[in-house]
Design an enzyme around this catalytic site. Structure first.
Site, PDB file in Angstrom:
ATOM      1  N   HIS A  92      -4.528  -0.624   6.062  1.00 50.99           N
ATOM      2  CA  HIS A  92      -4.037   0.130   7.228  1.00 50.99           C
ATOM      3  C   HIS A  92      -4.890  -0.087   8.472  1.00 50.99           C
ATOM      4  O   HIS A  92      -5.492   0.848   9.010  1.00 50.99           O
ATOM      5  CB  HIS A  92      -3.874   1.629   6.935  1.00 50.99           C
ATOM      6  CG  HIS A  92      -4.900   2.226   6.001  1.00 50.99           C
ATOM      7  ND1 HIS A  92      -6.242   2.168   6.226  1.00 50.99           N
ATOM      8  CD2 HIS A  92      -4.752   2.900   4.844  1.00 50.99           C
ATOM      9  CE1 HIS A  92      -6.876   2.782   5.233  1.00 50.99           C
ATOM     10  NE2 HIS A  92      -5.990   3.240   4.388  1.00 50.99           N
ATOM     11  N   ASP A 114       1.289   2.466   3.532  1.00 47.78           N
ATOM     12  CA  ASP A 114       0.462   3.654   3.333  1.00 47.78           C
ATOM     13  C   ASP A 114       1.331   4.916   3.314  1.00 47.78           C
ATOM     14  O   ASP A 114       0.894   5.988   3.752  1.00 47.78           O
ATOM     15  CB  ASP A 114      -0.635   3.759   4.399  1.00 47.78           C
ATOM     16  CG  ASP A 114      -1.686   4.796   4.049  1.00 47.78           C
ATOM     17  OD1 ASP A 114      -1.762   5.192   2.872  1.00 47.78           O
ATOM     18  OD2 ASP A 114      -2.416   5.229   4.951  1.00 47.78           O
ATOM     19  N   LYS A 125      -9.547  -0.619  -5.475  1.00 46.36           N
ATOM     20  CA  LYS A 125      -9.590   0.093  -4.193  1.00 46.36           C
ATOM     21  C   LYS A 125     -10.940   0.748  -3.973  1.00 46.36           C
ATOM     22  O   LYS A 125     -11.455   1.464  -4.843  1.00 46.36           O
ATOM     23  CB  LYS A 125      -8.489   1.164  -4.171  1.00 46.36           C
ATOM     24  CG  LYS A 125      -8.401   1.970  -2.874  1.00 46.36           C
ATOM     25  CD  LYS A 125      -7.846   1.140  -1.732  1.00 46.36           C
ATOM     26  CE  LYS A 125      -7.826   1.911  -0.422  1.00 46.36           C
ATOM     27  NZ  LYS A 125      -6.666   2.754  -0.262  1.00 46.36           N
ATOM     28  N   HIS A 139       1.528   5.376  -1.929  1.00 49.41           N
ATOM     29  CA  HIS A 139       1.032   6.473  -2.766  1.00 49.41           C
ATOM     30  C   HIS A 139       2.213   7.078  -3.498  1.00 49.41           C
ATOM     31  O   HIS A 139       3.141   7.582  -2.862  1.00 49.41           O
ATOM     32  CB  HIS A 139       0.325   7.525  -1.898  1.00 49.41           C
ATOM     33  CG  HIS A 139      -0.864   6.970  -1.197  1.00 49.41           C
ATOM     34  ND1 HIS A 139      -2.116   6.932  -1.770  1.00 49.41           N
ATOM     35  CD2 HIS A 139      -0.989   6.361   0.012  1.00 49.41           C
ATOM     36  CE1 HIS A 139      -2.966   6.343  -0.938  1.00 49.41           C
ATOM     37  NE2 HIS A 139      -2.302   5.985   0.148  1.00 49.41           N
ATOM     38  N   HIS A 172       0.862  -1.202   0.000  1.00 51.93           N
ATOM     39  CA  HIS A 172       0.000   0.000   0.000  1.00 51.93           C
ATOM     40  C   HIS A 172       0.891   1.241   0.000  1.00 51.93           C
ATOM     41  O   HIS A 172       1.428   1.618   1.039  1.00 51.93           O
ATOM     42  CB  HIS A 172      -0.903  -0.014   1.242  1.00 51.93           C
ATOM     43  CG  HIS A 172      -1.894   1.119   1.292  1.00 51.93           C
ATOM     44  ND1 HIS A 172      -3.204   0.930   1.697  1.00 51.93           N
ATOM     45  CD2 HIS A 172      -1.788   2.439   1.019  1.00 51.93           C
ATOM     46  CE1 HIS A 172      -3.846   2.079   1.658  1.00 51.93           C
ATOM     47  NE2 HIS A 172      -3.000   3.028   1.253  1.00 51.93           N
ATOM     48  N   HIS A 209     -10.540   0.951   2.011  1.00 50.95           N
ATOM     49  CA  HIS A 209     -10.273   1.994   2.996  1.00 50.95           C
ATOM     50  C   HIS A 209     -11.445   1.895   3.954  1.00 50.95           C
ATOM     51  O   HIS A 209     -12.509   2.469   3.716  1.00 50.95           O
ATOM     52  CB  HIS A 209     -10.161   3.394   2.379  1.00 50.95           C
ATOM     53  CG  HIS A 209      -9.770   4.416   3.404  1.00 50.95           C
ATOM     54  ND1 HIS A 209      -8.571   5.083   3.394  1.00 50.95           N
ATOM     55  CD2 HIS A 209     -10.407   4.819   4.536  1.00 50.95           C
ATOM     56  CE1 HIS A 209      -8.494   5.861   4.472  1.00 50.95           C
ATOM     57  NE2 HIS A 209      -9.603   5.727   5.168  1.00 50.95           N
TER      58      HIS A 209
HETATM   59  C1  NCD Z   1      -3.526   8.921   1.970  1.00 53.28           C
HETATM   60  C2  NCD Z   1      -3.015   9.967   0.965  1.00 53.28           C
HETATM   61  O1  NCD Z   1      -2.448  10.984   1.377  1.00 53.28           O
HETATM   62  O2  NCD Z   1      -3.161   9.727  -0.238  1.00 53.28           O
HETATM   63  N1  NCD Z   1      -3.628   9.537   3.261  1.00 53.28           N
HETATM   64  C3  NCD Z   1      -3.679   8.922   4.462  1.00 53.28           C
HETATM   65  O3  NCD Z   1      -3.883   9.602   5.455  1.00 53.28           O
HETATM   66  N2  NCD Z   1      -3.493   7.624   4.599  1.00 53.28           N
HETATM   67  C4  NCD Z   1      -4.798   8.323   1.516  1.00 53.28           C
HETATM   68  C5  NCD Z   1      -5.218   7.101   2.281  1.00 53.28           C
HETATM   69  O4  NCD Z   1      -4.693   5.999   2.087  1.00 53.28           O
HETATM   70  O5  NCD Z   1      -6.100   7.230   3.148  1.00 53.28           O
HETATM   71 ZN    ZN Z   2      -3.300   4.976   1.602  1.00 52.74          ZN
END
Ligand code: NCD
Ligand code: ZN
Length: 336
Positions: A166, A239, A94, A14, A12, A131
């Site tokens: 998460h 995450d 997702k 970003h 996971h 999520h």
């Molecule tokens: C994530 C993001 O910034 O893209 N933020 C977070 O707080 N985890 C998005 C997500 O996975 O919830």
């Molecule tokens: Zn995330």
């Protein structure tokens, strides 16, 4: 003391878009062999073409990192679209409840909106990444309030692979334990190590602010217990969510903790500290890929027990635990 393990997986992450994307990709490549990128880009990643273009950008930045990408389920995503995504080799979709986190507007308000998509995911063996927060509930109860949805989806789709992403609460952990179908949870560094007291107990730490928020000691213990037990339904997904320093240190701090530069040293330090280094490799390299039905990564990463200070800034972001000392560091990584 040194430790060599296969290049691990992070299920996971970003990676964002634009000029910083390459830096974020390389930060993962410095410690991992494979990542699953989340599709909360603008616009969201929803089609095979968008996803292959996104993966190509990642490949250009770090050819040795295997970048998988989840597609985003939208209220109008149908079964035929999902079948086409599955045929193109995409392994995961997702589910974002509408407005629940960064870039999740236009998300789902009810799982029944995507019944045909879920049926196609179940039929093709795809993984539903959840999520798992109910946005209308109070912030500490959002995960727990989402669990009826998790159970309803299970009842409707007994063979659907589901991941509670998460995982942040004892209730979430218990839901995965109790589930009779193929389900799992990803575990982040912050939910394994920290609680609400670290976030707001002293001075506010915006760099630990993420969704779902870190919770109580009881919640953290429930997560830690699963890991120490070697439960194969609980595996690593950082995450890692980069937001630039200026944004995080502003009155409108977005949710997301940037952990790519420190996640692996922090995990090894924690496993070592609780005398459970034997649990590390399955958590990082085996449970996740078995759940996804994928082969192991080639190559290894080498770590050393020599203390290291997490940098104050990496790729324009303040990493979690910036300025703090960790017992372990990454020495080298090899893709062969
Ligand atoms: C994530 C993001 O910034 O893209 N933020 C977070 O707080 N985890 C998005 C997500 O996975 O919830
Ligand atoms: Zn995330």
């Amino acid at each position: 003391m040194t430790l060599e393990i296969p290049r691990p997986d992070d299920w996971h992450v970003h990676l964002r878009q634009g000029k910083r994307m390459g830096d974020y990709v390389r930060a993962h490549a410095a410690a991992f062999g494979r990542v699953l990128a989340m599709p909360n880009t603008i616009p969201p990643l929803t089609t095979p073409d968008e996803i292959s273009a996104y993966r190509e950008l990642a490949r250009e930045a770090a050819p040795d990192l295997d970048v998988l990408t989840a597609f985003r389920l939208m209220p109008d995503t149908g079964g035929e679209e999902v079948s086409a995504l599955a045929d193109s080799g995409i392994k995961a979709g997702k589910y974002y409840p509408d407005g629940v986190t960064t870039n999740s507007k236009g998300g789902l308000s009810n799982w029944r909106q995507i019944e045909s998509a879920l049926a196609a995911m179940e039929a093709s063996g795809m993984v539903l990444c959840l999520h798992g927060e109910e946005p209308t509930a109070s912030v500490l109860k959002r995960e727990e309030a989402f669990l009826p949805v998790f159970r309803e989806i299970r009842e409707a789709f007994p063979r659907l692979k589901m991941i509670l992403e998460h995982v942040s609460s004892a209730a979430g952990v218990q839901a995965v334990i109790d589930d009779q179908g193929p389900s799992a949870a990803t575990v982040t560094v912050q939910h394994l190590l920290f609680t609400l007291d670290d976030l707001i107990g002293g001075s506010l730490n915006p760099h630990l602010f993420c969704k779902p928020v870190v919770k109580t000691d009881e919640d953290r213990k429930a997560i830690q217990e699963r890991i120490l037990d070697g439960d194969n339904r609980f595996f690593f997904g950082s995450d890692s969510a980069p937001h630039e320093k200026g944004q995080k240190e502003s009155p409108h701090c977005p949710a997301g903790a940037y952990t790519a530069p420190m996640a692996l040293p922090a995990l090894v330090s924690w496993f070592d500290g609780v005398d459970a280094l034997d649990r590390l490799e399955p958590f990082l390299c085996e449970f996740g890929r078995n759940f996804y039905g994928l082969p192991s990564n080639r190559g290894t990463v080498r770590l050393e027990r020599r203390s290291w200070t997490v940098p104050q800034i990496s790729q324009g972001c303040v990493p979690l635990m910036a300025g703090e000392e960790l017992l372990w560091r990454v020495v080298s990584i090899s893709a062969v």
